[in-house]
Scaffold this motif. Sequence first.
Motif, short mmCIF file in Angstrom:
data_model
loop_
_atom_site.label_atom_id
_atom_site.label_comp_id
_atom_site.label_asym_id
_atom_site.label_seq_id
_atom_site.Cartn_x
_atom_site.Cartn_y
_atom_site.Cartn_z
N GLY A 232 0.81 -1.22 0.00
CA GLY A 232 0.00 0.00 0.00
C GLY A 232 0.84 1.26 0.00
O GLY A 232 0.46 2.27 -0.61
N TYR A 233 1.97 1.23 0.68
CA TYR A 233 2.82 2.43 0.74
C TYR A 233 3.30 2.82 -0.65
O TYR A 233 3.19 3.99 -1.05
N ALA B 299 2.14 1.64 -3.56
CA ALA B 299 1.06 1.71 -4.55
C ALA B 299 0.27 3.01 -4.44
O ALA B 299 -0.19 3.56 -5.45
N GLU B 300 0.08 3.51 -3.20
CA GLU B 300 -0.80 4.66 -3.01
C GLU B 300 -0.09 5.84 -2.35
O GLU B 300 -0.21 6.98 -2.81
N TYR B 301 0.61 5.58 -1.25
CA TYR B 301 1.14 6.68 -0.46
C TYR B 301 2.16 7.52 -1.24
O TYR B 301 2.15 8.75 -1.14
N VAL B 302 3.02 6.87 -2.01
CA VAL B 302 4.09 7.60 -2.70
C VAL B 302 3.52 8.67 -3.62
O VAL B 302 3.97 9.83 -3.61
N ALA B 303 2.52 8.28 -4.43
CA ALA B 303 1.91 9.27 -5.33
C ALA B 303 1.00 10.23 -4.57
O ALA B 303 0.97 11.43 -4.88
N GLY C 45 -8.04 7.51 11.64
CA GLY C 45 -9.10 7.73 10.66
C GLY C 45 -10.32 8.41 11.26
O GLY C 45 -10.92 9.31 10.65
N THR C 46 -10.70 8.01 12.48
CA THR C 46 -11.88 8.58 13.12
C THR C 46 -11.70 10.06 13.42
O THR C 46 -12.58 10.89 13.15
N LEU D 14 -3.48 6.60 5.13
CA LEU D 14 -2.30 5.92 4.61
C LEU D 14 -1.04 6.20 5.44
O LEU D 14 -0.01 5.57 5.21
N TYR D 15 -1.14 7.14 6.39
CA TYR D 15 0.07 7.60 7.07
C TYR D 15 0.72 6.49 7.90
O TYR D 15 1.95 6.46 8.03
N HIS D 16 -0.11 5.59 8.46
CA HIS D 16 0.49 4.50 9.25
C HIS D 16 1.33 3.58 8.38
O HIS D 16 2.23 2.91 8.86
#
Length: 584
Positions: free
Chosen positions: A139-140, A142-146, A254-255, A313-315
């Motif tokens: 996930g890091y 795939a999503e976080y970098v962009a 998230g909450t 995504l920060y975690h």
Amino acid sequence: MKDNNHSDRFSTPVKLLSYAEKTARTESFISVLLGLLQVTMTIALAYWVASHLHHAVYQSPYQLPDTESWAYLVGILVTRSLATFLQSRIGNYASIKIRNYLRNWALERTTRLNIRLFPRFKVAEVSNLLTSEIDKQFGYFAEYVAHRKLAVYMPVAVLIAAASVNWVVPLILLFTGPMMVVFMVLVGWKAGDASRDNLQQLNRLGDLLTDRLKNLQPLQLVGTTEQEADALFKQSENYRQSTMKVLRIAFLSGTVLEFFAAVSVALVAVYLGLFFLGKYDIGSWSGLTLFEGVFLLMLAPEFYAPLRKMGALYHQKTDAVTLAEHLIKLDEADAAATKEASSCSLPDIQSIRIEALVSGSGNVNRGVHRPVSFELNTGEALLLKGPSGTGKTTLLDTLAGLRTQVGGKIIVNGEVTDVFRQQSWYRQVGYMPQTAELLFGSLRENLTLGCHYADEVLFEALRAANAESLVRSLPGQLDYVISDGGGRLSGGQAQRIALARVFLHQPSLLLLDEPTANLDEQTAQEFMQQLELYRRRGGMVIMSSHLHHKSDFFDQVVDLEAPASVSQSESETQAKTTRETHSL
């Protein structure tokens, strides 16, 4: 691209992750462009809805949108959906490329370190590093970098669109947005600690399980399997609790981010409501109509959407930093080993002189044999004699650089040398224990040990060790796969393969520990004949044995004797072991 073998490049986890991300630079760039396309379509959608809602309220009579307007709406929705789909696919592809790079990067270092991984890296730790730790970063990458860039670009685009009709709403957004960023940083620190603790608990569980499986039979003999099962259960509970702690922090993050986003959107709604009620008329460039109100109200959630996703995504960033810290630890070990090998280069061994050498056992600073002195030159052979327990194997381990010396000197080519854990020394020394050490792999792999040799050269070495006919009779010949320790090969056949390996690599010094103890007389004689060939080629031989050998082969014979204190201690240990065996 710079050479990634330089460890100073990766002095921090961020540098390592940034370097790895460069392998998917094109994919990341395209992913950012697709994200900007999505926010553009979102702004266009807000404009379409706001304009048609305004016309529906104020236009009389209201007419439904024409075909061109509906086509415009369909184009917006399709384009945004397609951009989201393509961004997901490209992100997945980028994640695969980056993770493959990191895995290959780690494999290169583990291969170079080989046995030097231990004790700094245990088996379970290396296994977790190369598999689960790297795979968890899907996930890091795939999503976080962009999204790290989109979390800046997308809100800026929304601010520009909102500022075109009002200046107060952008100020509200700018004031409330940083609060979410600050909270993400605070939660990130806590999540980083939890992630590191979770990885530590996983490694502990893996180490414990590996150790207990390795020693399962002794544990069954002493009847402690129930206690060890309880210890495994306790450690698995520790890992479960640490995992749940990471998940709790992620859900809490998230909450709270959703709460801040809802409050911020509510502030925008309150401002617009009071404006329409006529309580004030500030903020608008030229009056505030229903179109501007709906447009701003639809844009407000889109301003916080990238920040909310960034928080979710920060975690994953904390997990990636933990992985990078682990990889840097591996890189530092590789750099230290490389520096040690380059700074301690030894010339070819021409002579070796031992002066009052005393070898130790384990961590005890106590000799296991009396001081030994001898001198050996090229083409000479020496026999270490003595009954079992006099320290022959320990002395050979010391000469091989596997143990430290308690006293005395090792003088190589006229210079006092510390051979303990010196890579250049290992490259010049061959060590054959009593039982030939063969790897689980093909005969070719057992002979070459990672180097490259032509088949003709391999068969020449086998011919010198009287093993060519044996190998040619096996299915697959050089590609015949054997298991650990020789597999189906007899002791004599395994010794021949090991001797062929010696002839192939031609070490300057060959250390042999009871090589003929488990061989029949004829096989032992053949082995000694082939050993004579190695010596004639200029090799030096030091062999330990408690058996009688022909004196014409050896130039020197050294009788080893254990110190009285050691002999008495070994006798007591043997008696104690006998008593424990009878009690079992």
